[in-house]
Design an enzyme around this catalytic site. Structure first.
Site, PDB file in Angstrom:
ATOM      1  N   GLY A   1     -18.994   7.738  -1.303  1.00 48.22           N
ATOM      2  CA  GLY A   1     -17.990   7.982  -2.332  1.00 48.22           C
ATOM      3  C   GLY A   1     -18.141   6.967  -3.450  1.00 48.22           C
ATOM      4  O   GLY A   1     -19.254   6.544  -3.787  1.00 48.22           O
TER       5      GLY A   1
ATOM      6  N   LYS B   1       0.863  -1.182   0.000  1.00 48.58           N
ATOM      7  CA  LYS B   1       0.000   0.000   0.000  1.00 48.58           C
ATOM      8  C   LYS B   1       0.900   1.232   0.000  1.00 48.58           C
ATOM      9  O   LYS B   1       2.039   1.168   0.482  1.00 48.58           O
ATOM     10  CB  LYS B   1      -0.871   0.009   1.267  1.00 48.58           C
ATOM     11  CG  LYS B   1      -2.142   0.805   1.141  1.00 48.58           C
ATOM     12  CD  LYS B   1      -3.264   0.016   0.503  1.00 48.58           C
ATOM     13  CE  LYS B   1      -4.494   0.864   0.347  1.00 48.58           C
ATOM     14  NZ  LYS B   1      -5.638   0.121  -0.190  1.00 48.58           N
TER      15      LYS B   1
ATOM     16  N   VAL C   1     -17.336   3.670  -3.740  1.00 45.65           N
ATOM     17  CA  VAL C   1     -17.943   2.374  -3.391  1.00 45.65           C
ATOM     18  C   VAL C   1     -19.350   2.580  -2.834  1.00 45.65           C
ATOM     19  O   VAL C   1     -20.313   1.919  -3.260  1.00 45.65           O
ATOM     20  CB  VAL C   1     -17.075   1.613  -2.351  1.00 45.65           C
ATOM     21  CG1 VAL C   1     -17.754   0.323  -1.926  1.00 45.65           C
ATOM     22  CG2 VAL C   1     -15.698   1.323  -2.925  1.00 45.65           C
TER      23      VAL C   1
ATOM     24  N   GLY D   1     -20.662   6.777   4.195  1.00 46.99           N
ATOM     25  CA  GLY D   1     -19.746   7.125   3.104  1.00 46.99           C
ATOM     26  C   GLY D   1     -20.396   6.891   1.757  1.00 46.99           C
ATOM     27  O   GLY D   1     -20.794   5.772   1.436  1.00 46.99           O
TER      28      GLY D   1
HETATM   29  P1  NAD Z   1     -14.026   7.652  -1.653  1.00 50.54           P
HETATM   30  O1  NAD Z   1     -13.000   8.631  -1.233  1.00 50.54           O
HETATM   31  O2  NAD Z   1     -14.574   7.730  -3.026  1.00 50.54           O
HETATM   32  O3  NAD Z   1     -15.281   7.690  -0.651  1.00 50.54           O
HETATM   33  C1  NAD Z   1     -15.172   7.859   0.715  1.00 50.54           C
HETATM   34  C2  NAD Z   1     -16.390   8.685   1.137  1.00 50.54           C
HETATM   35  O4  NAD Z   1     -16.453   8.720   2.566  1.00 50.54           O
HETATM   36  C3  NAD Z   1     -16.335  10.135   0.651  1.00 50.54           C
HETATM   37  O5  NAD Z   1     -17.555  10.497   0.029  1.00 50.54           O
HETATM   38  C4  NAD Z   1     -16.120  10.934   1.939  1.00 50.54           C
HETATM   39  O6  NAD Z   1     -16.681  12.227   1.901  1.00 50.54           O
HETATM   40  C5  NAD Z   1     -16.801  10.042   2.949  1.00 50.54           C
HETATM   41  N1  NAD Z   1     -16.396  10.257   4.334  1.00 50.54           N
HETATM   42  C6  NAD Z   1     -15.182  10.602   4.819  1.00 50.54           C
HETATM   43  N2  NAD Z   1     -15.226  10.705   6.165  1.00 50.54           N
HETATM   44  C7  NAD Z   1     -16.497  10.412   6.521  1.00 50.54           C
HETATM   45  C8  NAD Z   1     -17.169  10.340   7.764  1.00 50.54           C
HETATM   46  N3  NAD Z   1     -16.544  10.601   8.916  1.00 50.54           N
HETATM   47  N4  NAD Z   1     -18.471  10.008   7.771  1.00 50.54           N
HETATM   48  C9  NAD Z   1     -19.127   9.758   6.620  1.00 50.54           C
HETATM   49  N5  NAD Z   1     -18.527   9.802   5.407  1.00 50.54           N
HETATM   50  C10 NAD Z   1     -17.240  10.134   5.369  1.00 50.54           C
HETATM   51  O7  NAD Z   1     -13.401   6.196  -1.369  1.00 50.54           O
HETATM   52  P2  NAD Z   1     -13.893   4.792  -1.920  1.00 50.54           P
HETATM   53  O8  NAD Z   1     -13.060   4.405  -3.074  1.00 50.54           O
HETATM   54  O9  NAD Z   1     -15.378   4.793  -2.031  1.00 50.54           O
HETATM   55  O10 NAD Z   1     -13.467   3.842  -0.709  1.00 50.54           O
HETATM   56  C11 NAD Z   1     -14.207   3.800   0.504  1.00 50.54           C
HETATM   57  C12 NAD Z   1     -13.584   2.776   1.438  1.00 50.54           C
HETATM   58  O11 NAD Z   1     -13.557   1.502   0.788  1.00 50.54           O
HETATM   59  C13 NAD Z   1     -12.135   3.053   1.843  1.00 50.54           C
HETATM   60  O12 NAD Z   1     -11.902   2.564   3.146  1.00 50.54           O
HETATM   61  C14 NAD Z   1     -11.321   2.231   0.851  1.00 50.54           C
HETATM   62  O13 NAD Z   1     -10.042   1.918   1.326  1.00 50.54           O
HETATM   63  C15 NAD Z   1     -12.213   1.014   0.744  1.00 50.54           C
HETATM   64  N6  NAD Z   1     -12.047   0.241  -0.469  1.00 50.54           N
HETATM   65  C16 NAD Z   1     -12.259   0.807  -1.677  1.00 50.54           C
HETATM   66  C17 NAD Z   1     -12.129   0.027  -2.818  1.00 50.54           C
HETATM   67  C18 NAD Z   1     -12.413   0.596  -4.176  1.00 50.54           C
HETATM   68  O14 NAD Z   1     -12.539  -0.191  -5.131  1.00 50.54           O
HETATM   69  N7  NAD Z   1     -12.550   1.895  -4.317  1.00 50.54           N
HETATM   70  C19 NAD Z   1     -11.753  -1.323  -2.729  1.00 50.54           C
HETATM   71  C20 NAD Z   1     -11.550  -1.872  -1.467  1.00 50.54           C
HETATM   72  C21 NAD Z   1     -11.695  -1.076  -0.338  1.00 50.54           C
END
Ligand code: NAD
Length: 355
Positions: free
Chosen positions: A182, A80, A184, A180
């Site tokens: 975002g 990572k 995912v 969240g």
């Molecule tokens: P992202 O940055 O697109 O989304 C994260 C969201 O969480 C954002 O909208 C942000 O505003 C929100 N957020 C931040 N702090 C917050 C809080 N305190 N309360 C509520 N919402 C809050 O990231 P993502 O790609 O959607 O990933 C989300 C999680 O999933 C992360 O932990 C990431 O490591 C994990 N993950 C993602 C993937 C992937 O394919 N993108 C794969 C495996 C794991």
């Protein structure tokens, strides 16, 4: 505290600190294990309060990637990267170009991709410096944003948990809290909404909340109120360590199943989650869809059928973990870790050739 004494240090193979004055890049790349193949895992761009916080994050996340790749049965190890987000404006292309040069310097030990705060477009800049990168927006085998596949796996995993916790094979009218919205979280909400679930959601981004109200008929709540909702399922899809001594007593759900990495404050906290009568889908199992997608790209020929099969198999594995944990009366994440570690076995070094 020194790196080697840190509770998050898990015999990582290497931890490398990089800086590039011209672009302002400051990054740490942790290679947890290359036993199964090159260490793979996304790069996270985040405003860390301290270098210690960044180090802690990269150690925990890279370890999680080793377990994740093993559970998804991929020929990849765990790594990572974290990149310290500068306070003011910065040249994104210059920063990710410099980051690409850092990845290249590791000579293929680590293959990067997107994580929180990083986009396929950033990976385009990385690609100008190194071929050790996945999640590209274009190119022969490009797989683009892994989030839709991650969200699909989480959706399937939620169904597997609901089946076991409630004896139901559908999500109609199930109350599901999503933390969240975002990449995912928003894809996941779309799938849950289509399946008839009732969504209660939160995000620190107000626009994302308005969007979820409009698109999914979701009820929105303040970020901290998400733990107090009367729901069947809690789906963390933001950041880590949100299931902890403060939040657990507030949760009313019977299932925790979401996309975020490192959801438990510590792996040992799985005991308390079990004692609270909550079925927890280990994060590095349920959210393995994204790395499966990246692995398809890394193999050089992106095959969507292979991705689907791997994802189905991963969710079967999740079911096996949940069933074994119930039979043994153990936390699900303990059972998953035993399986993952049994799949990460370094071969004995070959003896030196005889004189
Ligand atoms: P992202 O940055 O697109 O989304 C994260 C969201 O969480 C954002 O909208 C942000 O505003 C929100 N957020 C931040 N702090 C917050 C809080 N305190 N309360 C509520 N919402 C809050 O990231 P993502 O790609 O959607 O990933 C989300 C999680 O999933 C992360 O932990 C990431 O490591 C994990 N993950 C993602 C993937 C992937 O394919 N993108 C794969 C495996 C794991």
């Amino acid at each position: 505290m020194s790196l080697f004494d840190s509770p998050d240090f898990d015999n990582h193979e290497s931890v490398t600190f990089f800086s590039d004055e011209a672009s302002g890049l400051r990054a740490i790349i942790a290679v947890h294990s290359t036993v199964r193949g090159p260490a793979s895992g996304g790069a996270r761009l985040w405003s860390y309060d301290s270098d210690q916080d960044a180090l802690r994050d990269v150690l925990r996340l890279s370890r999680g990637m080793s377990l994740k790749c093993a559970m998804a049965d991929l020929p990849l190890g765990g790594g990572k990267a974290v990149i310290m987000k500068p306070d003011g404006a910065f040249d994104r292309t210059a920063m990710f170009t410099a980051y690409g040069a850092c990845v290249e310097r590791l000579g293929g030990q680590y293959i990067t991709a997107e994580d929180v705060g990083v986009t396929p477009n950033d990976m385009r800049a990385v690609r100008t410096q190194t071929r050790f990168v996945g999640g590209l927006p274009e190119g022969e085998a490009a797989s683009g944003d892994p989030s839709p596949i991650t969200a699909r796996g989480v959706f399937m995993g939620i169904k597997a948990c609901v089946e076991r916790a409630f004896g139901r094979d559908d999500l109609r009218d199930m109350r599901i809290a999503v933390q969240g919205l975002g990449h995912v979280g928003s894809y996941l909400c779309g799938l849950l909404h289509e399946a008839g679930a009732r969504l209660i959601v939160t995000d620190v981004d107000l626009d994302a909340m308005r969007d979820a109200e409009a698109r999914f008929g979701a009820t929105t709540v303040e970020p901290d109120a998400i733990y107090d909702q009367d729901v069947e399922v809690f789906s963390p899809c933001a950041l880590g360590a949100i299931v902890n001594a403060e939040t657990l007593p507030r949760l009313k759900c019977k299932v925790i199943a979401g996309g975020a990495n490192n959801q438990l404050s510590t792996p040992a906290f799985g005991e308390q989650v079990l004692d609270a009568g909550i079925l927890y889908a280990p994060d590095y199992v349920i959210n393995g869809g994204g790395i499966i997608n990246v692995a398809a790209e890394i193999s050089g020929k992106y095959d969507p059928e292979w991705v689907d099969q791997k994802l189905d198999r991963l969710i079967d594995t999740l079911g096996e973990v949940l069933d074994a944990a119930r039979a043994e009366g153990r936390p699900t994440n303990f059972v998953a870790e035993d399986i993952a570690r049994s799949r990460i076995v370094r071969p004995e070094p070959a003896p030196a050739p005889a004189e």
